[in-house]
Design a protein around this motif. Sequence first.
Motif, PDB file in Angstrom:
ATOM      1  N   ALA A  62      26.279  46.333  41.722  1.00  0.00           N
ATOM      2  CA  ALA A  62      27.311  47.506  41.852  1.00  0.00           C
ATOM      3  C   ALA A  62      28.592  47.010  42.665  1.00  0.00           C
ATOM      4  O   ALA A  62      29.721  47.758  41.823  1.00  0.00           O
ATOM      5  CB  ALA A  62      26.503  48.463  42.719  1.00  0.00           C
ATOM      6  N   ASN A  63      28.176  46.219  43.682  1.00  0.00           N
ATOM      7  CA  ASN A  63      29.206  46.103  44.492  1.00  0.00           C
ATOM      8  C   ASN A  63      29.974  45.366  43.926  1.00  0.00           C
ATOM      9  O   ASN A  63      31.294  45.285  43.841  1.00  0.00           O
ATOM     10  CB  ASN A  63      29.068  46.077  45.949  1.00  0.00           C
ATOM     11  CG  ASN A  63      28.877  46.846  47.134  1.00  0.00           C
ATOM     12  OD1 ASN A  63      29.286  47.683  46.979  1.00  0.00           O
ATOM     13  ND2 ASN A  63      28.134  46.315  47.237  1.00  0.00           N
ATOM     14  N   VAL A  64      29.694  44.023  43.950  1.00  0.00           N
ATOM     15  CA  VAL A  64      30.250  42.789  42.581  1.00  0.00           C
ATOM     16  C   VAL A  64      30.884  43.505  41.547  1.00  0.00           C
ATOM     17  O   VAL A  64      32.093  43.031  41.102  1.00  0.00           O
ATOM     18  CB  VAL A  64      29.619  41.340  42.724  1.00  0.00           C
ATOM     19  CG1 VAL A  64      30.324  40.845  42.246  1.00  0.00           C
ATOM     20  CG2 VAL A  64      29.277  40.949  44.620  1.00  0.00           C
ATOM     21  N   ASP A  65      30.203  43.957  40.581  1.00  0.00           N
ATOM     22  CA  ASP A  65      30.939  44.620  39.361  1.00  0.00           C
ATOM     23  C   ASP A  65      31.913  45.220  39.342  1.00  0.00           C
ATOM     24  O   ASP A  65      32.980  45.207  39.315  1.00  0.00           O
ATOM     25  CB  ASP A  65      29.709  45.831  38.341  1.00  0.00           C
ATOM     26  CG  ASP A  65      28.556  44.375  37.492  1.00  0.00           C
ATOM     27  OD1 ASP A  65      28.940  43.253  37.421  1.00  0.00           O
ATOM     28  OD2 ASP A  65      27.821  44.590  37.890  1.00  0.00           O
ATOM     29  N   SER A  66      32.112  46.061  40.574  1.00  0.00           N
ATOM     30  CA  SER A  66      32.746  47.078  41.162  1.00  0.00           C
ATOM     31  C   SER A  66      33.824  46.572  41.244  1.00  0.00           C
ATOM     32  O   SER A  66      35.547  46.477  41.092  1.00  0.00           O
ATOM     33  CB  SER A  66      32.918  47.828  42.094  1.00  0.00           C
ATOM     34  OG  SER A  66      34.476  48.523  42.692  1.00  0.00           O
ATOM     35  N   TRP A  67      33.975  44.998  42.266  1.00  0.00           N
ATOM     36  CA  TRP A  67      35.294  44.029  42.529  1.00  0.00           C
ATOM     37  C   TRP A  67      35.330  43.505  41.141  1.00  0.00           C
ATOM     38  O   TRP A  67      36.976  43.430  40.915  1.00  0.00           O
ATOM     39  CB  TRP A  67      33.824  43.598  44.063  1.00  0.00           C
ATOM     40  CG  TRP A  67      33.814  43.968  44.948  1.00  0.00           C
ATOM     41  CD1 TRP A  67      33.794  45.571  45.193  1.00  0.00           C
ATOM     42  CD2 TRP A  67      33.038  43.575  45.733  1.00  0.00           C
ATOM     43  NE1 TRP A  67      33.551  45.385  46.326  1.00  0.00           N
ATOM     44  CE2 TRP A  67      33.013  44.598  46.917  1.00  0.00           C
ATOM     45  CE3 TRP A  67      32.750  42.169  46.113  1.00  0.00           C
ATOM     46  CZ2 TRP A  67      32.252  43.736  47.669  1.00  0.00           C
ATOM     47  CZ3 TRP A  67      31.277  42.049  46.596  1.00  0.00           C
ATOM     48  CH2 TRP A  67      31.839  42.885  48.013  1.00  0.00           C
ATOM     49  N   VAL A  68      34.593  43.477  40.797  1.00  0.00           N
ATOM     50  CA  VAL A  68      35.074  42.326  39.267  1.00  0.00           C
ATOM     51  C   VAL A  68      36.214  43.534  38.350  1.00  0.00           C
ATOM     52  O   VAL A  68      36.867  43.039  37.810  1.00  0.00           O
ATOM     53  CB  VAL A  68      33.739  41.784  38.366  1.00  0.00           C
ATOM     54  CG1 VAL A  68      34.631  41.347  37.041  1.00  0.00           C
ATOM     55  CG2 VAL A  68      33.138  40.822  39.600  1.00  0.00           C
ATOM     56  N   ALA A  69      34.999  44.743  38.262  1.00  0.00           N
ATOM     57  CA  ALA A  69      36.666  45.855  37.273  1.00  0.00           C
ATOM     58  C   ALA A  69      37.481  45.771  38.134  1.00  0.00           C
ATOM     59  O   ALA A  69      38.870  46.244  37.347  1.00  0.00           O
ATOM     60  CB  ALA A  69      35.057  47.302  37.530  1.00  0.00           C
ATOM     61  N   HIS A  70      38.087  46.178  39.303  1.00  0.00           N
ATOM     62  CA  HIS A  70      39.068  45.723  40.121  1.00  0.00           C
ATOM     63  C   HIS A  70      39.863  45.168  39.696  1.00  0.00           C
ATOM     64  O   HIS A  70      41.607  45.586  39.657  1.00  0.00           O
ATOM     65  CB  HIS A  70      38.408  46.737  41.496  1.00  0.00           C
ATOM     66  CG  HIS A  70      39.765  47.298  41.642  1.00  0.00           C
ATOM     67  ND1 HIS A  70      40.352  48.260  42.193  1.00  0.00           N
ATOM     68  CD2 HIS A  70      40.304  46.668  43.326  1.00  0.00           C
ATOM     69  CE1 HIS A  70      41.656  48.791  42.845  1.00  0.00           C
ATOM     70  NE2 HIS A  70      41.330  47.606  43.335  1.00  0.00           N
ATOM     71  N   ALA A  71      39.797  43.940  40.124  1.00  0.00           N
ATOM     72  CA  ALA A  71      40.716  42.398  40.080  1.00  0.00           C
ATOM     73  C   ALA A  71      41.137  43.030  38.604  1.00  0.00           C
ATOM     74  O   ALA A  71      42.247  42.596  38.409  1.00  0.00           O
ATOM     75  CB  ALA A  71      39.743  41.393  40.593  1.00  0.00           C
ATOM     76  N   GLY A  72      40.208  42.619  37.134  1.00  0.00           N
ATOM     77  CA  GLY A  72      40.229  43.364  36.409  1.00  0.00           C
ATOM     78  C   GLY A  72      41.260  43.879  35.343  1.00  0.00           C
ATOM     79  O   GLY A  72      42.555  43.285  35.053  1.00  0.00           O
ATOM     80  N   ALA A  73      41.749  45.302  36.459  1.00  0.00           N
ATOM     81  CA  ALA A  73      41.651  46.126  35.897  1.00  0.00           C
ATOM     82  C   ALA A  73      43.809  46.219  36.023  1.00  0.00           C
ATOM     83  O   ALA A  73      44.607  46.651  36.172  1.00  0.00           O
ATOM     84  CB  ALA A  73      41.711  47.790  36.685  1.00  0.00           C
ATOM     85  N   ALA A  74      43.622  44.897  37.367  1.00  0.00           N
ATOM     86  CA  ALA A  74      45.205  44.358  37.953  1.00  0.00           C
ATOM     87  C   ALA A  74      45.042  43.322  37.067  1.00  0.00           C
ATOM     88  O   ALA A  74      46.326  42.479  37.872  1.00  0.00           O
ATOM     89  CB  ALA A  74      44.929  44.238  39.573  1.00  0.00           C
ATOM     90  N   GLY A  75      44.776  43.040  36.662  1.00  0.00           N
ATOM     91  CA  GLY A  75      44.500  41.250  35.651  1.00  0.00           C
ATOM     92  C   GLY A  75      44.486  40.146  36.392  1.00  0.00           C
ATOM     93  O   GLY A  75      44.747  39.648  35.588  1.00  0.00           O
TER      94      GLY A  75
END
Length: 113
Positions: A62-75
């Motif tokens: 869950a942590n890594v999925d969140s980090w990946v999503a956050h990074a993806g949202a920032a492009g």
Amino acid sequence: MQILPDTAQFIAHLSGGTRFVASDLATPSINVAYGSYYLRYLLDHYDGDEMLALAAYNAGLANVDSWVAHAGAAGRRLTMDAIPFTETRAYVRRVLDAQRAYRLTYPRELGLQ
């Protein structure tokens, strides 16, 4: 392989295990089998991205999925240096460094020559 009981229950469910109990983790063959199964699950989840799989093995999916999503949202993609947990960043670095050293030391055994 440092599998937490909740993670082991998740692995038992994924793998069809029906009689798992947390004390099974003290049996080396079960512990290694569960840890290996979970690492394969994480590698599949992250399309073979070893850095992400190792981060999730240490910090949780869950942590890594969140980090990946956050990074993806920032492009951007999540990089090792952007892993927010110091312990996880160090863990990933240690494992990948050990993998590189192993490959350099045993190329013939790994079919790299």
